[in-house]
Design an enzyme around this catalytic site. Structure first.
Site, mmCIF file in Angstrom:
data_model
loop_
_atom_site.group_PDB
_atom_site.id
_atom_site.type_symbol
_atom_site.label_atom_id
_atom_site.label_comp_id
_atom_site.label_asym_id
_atom_site.label_seq_id
_atom_site.Cartn_x
_atom_site.Cartn_y
_atom_site.Cartn_z
ATOM 1 N N ASN A 22 0.801 -1.230 0.000
ATOM 2 C CA ASN A 22 0.000 0.000 0.000
ATOM 3 C C ASN A 22 0.829 1.274 0.000
ATOM 4 O O ASN A 22 0.298 2.360 -0.243
ATOM 5 C CB ASN A 22 -0.951 0.019 1.199
ATOM 6 C CG ASN A 22 -2.035 -1.034 1.089
ATOM 7 O OD1 ASN A 22 -2.070 -1.809 0.145
ATOM 8 N ND2 ASN A 22 -2.924 -1.059 2.072
ATOM 9 N N ASP A 81 -0.105 -7.769 -9.436
ATOM 10 C CA ASP A 81 -1.222 -8.707 -9.483
ATOM 11 C C ASP A 81 -2.499 -7.994 -9.897
ATOM 12 O O ASP A 81 -2.630 -6.788 -9.713
ATOM 13 C CB ASP A 81 -1.411 -9.375 -8.115
ATOM 14 C CG ASP A 81 -1.727 -8.351 -7.023
ATOM 15 O OD1 ASP A 81 -0.919 -7.419 -6.827
ATOM 16 O OD2 ASP A 81 -2.780 -8.465 -6.362
ATOM 17 N N ASN A 90 -4.077 -0.959 -4.817
ATOM 18 C CA ASN A 90 -3.512 -0.017 -3.847
ATOM 19 C C ASN A 90 -2.041 0.310 -4.107
ATOM 20 O O ASN A 90 -1.600 1.425 -3.813
ATOM 21 C CB ASN A 90 -3.684 -0.557 -2.428
ATOM 22 C CG ASN A 90 -5.124 -0.487 -1.962
ATOM 23 O OD1 ASN A 90 -5.887 0.373 -2.394
ATOM 24 N ND2 ASN A 90 -5.523 -1.404 -1.089
#
Length: 214
Positions: free
Chosen positions: A66, A91, A112
């Site tokens: 993140n 991903d 994110n």
């Protein structure tokens, strides 16, 4: 110089999880290029390599997913590189396990790690190499899904996708992202309407996957 970033989470406990396929690709590329020495720089592990005549920097942020932009943004600013010199592998839940998509630019798509890079770097015009991890199983949360390893069916598909992407990433570096998209993105099959009085064609010519894909 091109900067090739794989997104993931640091630590052995995350090494084989779905969220770490970006790390997996960069590690495979490093092995392919004979890279053995990594060093710490701007909250990331980085390694120098060469693809063709182009110098490349392999990068694995150590900030957790993140906060990936805290590593990528400062690296790009330090080397004074434009967004076109950045390639990010990550991903993607919106495409099936082991499926790949190369994109030229775009929004975060809800990822994110990409959100963080956009926030800290401020330019969306960088190549994305997306590796499908599929949707969560019924009853699973997104966090459960991305932090779990691949099952026995998915693991070989992802391993094959990573092998397939090594020359694709090299193509982005030596040619450009458009060439890589046309050559390596999965092809869409389109049915063609038959002309009156003629036999229908089985399928139209294959079309490269476009940037509008999820």
């Amino acid at each position: 110089m091109k900067v090739i970033v794989g997104l993931g989470n640091p630590g052995r406990e995350y090494a084989q999880t779905k969220h770490n396929v970006g790390f997996m690709l960069v590690d495979a590329l490093a092995s392919h290029l004979g890279v053995t020495e990594w060093r710490e720089k701007f909250d990331a592990l980085v390694a120098d390599a060469r693809i063709g005549t182009e110098k490349v920097l392999l990068v694995k942020p150590q900030t957790y997913m993140n906060e990936s932009g805290k590593a990528v943004g400062p690296l790009m600013h330090f080397y004074k590189l434009p967004a076109e010199d950045l390639i990010v592998a990550h991903d993607d839940m919106d495409i099936p396990v082991g499926t790949i998509r190369i994109r030229k630019q775009g929004s975060s798509g809800g990822h994110n790690g990409i959100k963080s890079i956009l926030a800290h770097f401020g330019d969306e015009h960088f190549a994305r190499v997306r590796i499908g991890i599929g949707r969560p199983l019924p009853g699973w949360t997104v966090v459960n899904h991305v932090l779990a390893p691949f099952d026995t069916e998915g693991a070989p598909k992802v391993a094959e996708a990573i092998r397939y992407l090594i020359p694709a990433v090299e193509c982005i570096v030596t040619d450009d992202v458009d060439m890589a998209m046309n050559k390596y993105n999965p092809k869409k099959q389109k049915k063609q309407k038959p002309a009156h009085g003629t036999k229908p064609e089985a399928q139209a010519a294959e079309q490269p996957a476009g940037e509008g894909d999820a």
